[in-house]
Scaffold this motif. Structure first.
Motif, PDB file in Angstrom:
ATOM      1  N   ILE A 175     -16.386  39.311  -8.905  1.00  0.00           N
ATOM      2  CA  ILE A 175     -16.252  38.925 -10.304  1.00  0.00           C
ATOM      3  C   ILE A 175     -16.024  40.155 -11.182  1.00  0.00           C
ATOM      4  O   ILE A 175     -16.308  41.273 -10.781  1.00  0.00           O
ATOM      5  CB  ILE A 175     -17.508  38.174 -10.796  1.00  0.00           C
ATOM      6  CG1 ILE A 175     -18.763  39.005 -10.532  1.00  0.00           C
ATOM      7  CG2 ILE A 175     -17.623  36.805 -10.178  1.00  0.00           C
ATOM      8  CD1 ILE A 175     -20.039  38.391 -11.028  1.00  0.00           C
ATOM      9  N   THR A 176     -15.526  39.915 -12.384  1.00  0.00           N
ATOM     10  CA  THR A 176     -15.393  40.972 -13.380  1.00  0.00           C
ATOM     11  C   THR A 176     -16.624  40.923 -14.264  1.00  0.00           C
ATOM     12  O   THR A 176     -17.023  39.853 -14.730  1.00  0.00           O
ATOM     13  CB  THR A 176     -14.123  40.770 -14.218  1.00  0.00           C
ATOM     14  OG1 THR A 176     -12.995  40.794 -13.339  1.00  0.00           O
ATOM     15  CG2 THR A 176     -13.977  41.855 -15.262  1.00  0.00           C
ATOM     16  N   ALA A 177     -17.226  42.084 -14.484  1.00  0.00           N
ATOM     17  CA  ALA A 177     -18.456  42.141 -15.271  1.00  0.00           C
ATOM     18  C   ALA A 177     -18.398  43.285 -16.269  1.00  0.00           C
ATOM     19  O   ALA A 177     -17.768  44.313 -16.023  1.00  0.00           O
ATOM     20  CB  ALA A 177     -19.660  42.331 -14.353  1.00  0.00           C
ATOM     21  N   ASP A 178     -19.064  43.090 -17.385  1.00  0.00           N
ATOM     22  CA  ASP A 178     -19.277  44.138 -18.372  1.00  0.00           C
ATOM     23  C   ASP A 178     -20.551  44.860 -17.937  1.00  0.00           C
ATOM     24  O   ASP A 178     -21.629  44.274 -17.916  1.00  0.00           O
ATOM     25  CB  ASP A 178     -19.445  43.509 -19.752  1.00  0.00           C
ATOM     26  CG  ASP A 178     -19.702  44.526 -20.852  1.00  0.00           C
ATOM     27  OD1 ASP A 178     -19.519  45.731 -20.615  1.00  0.00           O
ATOM     28  OD2 ASP A 178     -20.103  44.102 -21.946  1.00  0.00           O
ATOM     29  N   ILE A 179     -20.429  46.124 -17.551  1.00  0.00           N
ATOM     30  CA  ILE A 179     -21.557  46.894 -17.019  1.00  0.00           C
ATOM     31  C   ILE A 179     -22.021  47.892 -18.079  1.00  0.00           C
ATOM     32  O   ILE A 179     -21.214  48.664 -18.596  1.00  0.00           O
ATOM     33  CB  ILE A 179     -21.150  47.634 -15.731  1.00  0.00           C
ATOM     34  CG1 ILE A 179     -20.645  46.638 -14.698  1.00  0.00           C
ATOM     35  CG2 ILE A 179     -22.309  48.462 -15.189  1.00  0.00           C
ATOM     36  CD1 ILE A 179     -20.052  47.268 -13.459  1.00  0.00           C
TER      37      ILE A 179
END
Length: 117
Positions: free
Chosen positions: A22-26
């Protein structure tokens, strides 16, 4: 003003099995903030926000795409439109030629009881 792209593709594992990509804001995060915001006594180094992902649960492991597993989920919240998780950095295993990057076991594991060090 400097704009940073904090979105990264991450891989979520249960044991050695890849469960989701998945794409995540880290974001960087601290244990003090975890105590203040969630009442949790944990050492946290990252907080992530992503699309709903039920695989992000306590104990799941996380890696940046193409890298070794380097985080474990310590806490997560699942909402209708997103998931938030707090991540802890995994200790680095003692390095030798027999190290398994997925489990952290190596030639010294039997001596010290196995696992990450």
């Amino acid at each position: 003003m400097i704009l940073m792209n904090l979105k990264k593709t991450i891989e979520v594992y249960s044991g050695a099995e890849l469960k989701a990509e998945i794409t995540a804001d880290i974001q960087p995060y601290s244990g003090g903030l975890a105590q203040e915001e969630y009442g949790l006594e944990i050492e946290t180094v990252k907080r992530i926000y992503c699309e709903p992902c039920t695989f992000l649960e306590e104990g799941a492991r996380v890696a940046l795409k193409g890298e070794n597993i380097s985080y474990t989920v310590k806490y997560s919240e699942h909402w209708d439109d997103y998931t938030m998780a707090l991540l802890n950095k995994l200790p680095t295993a003692v390095k030798d030629e027999s190290v398994n990057v997925n489990t952290g076991e190596n030639g010294a594991s039997d001596i010290y009881g196995g696992g990450f060090y």
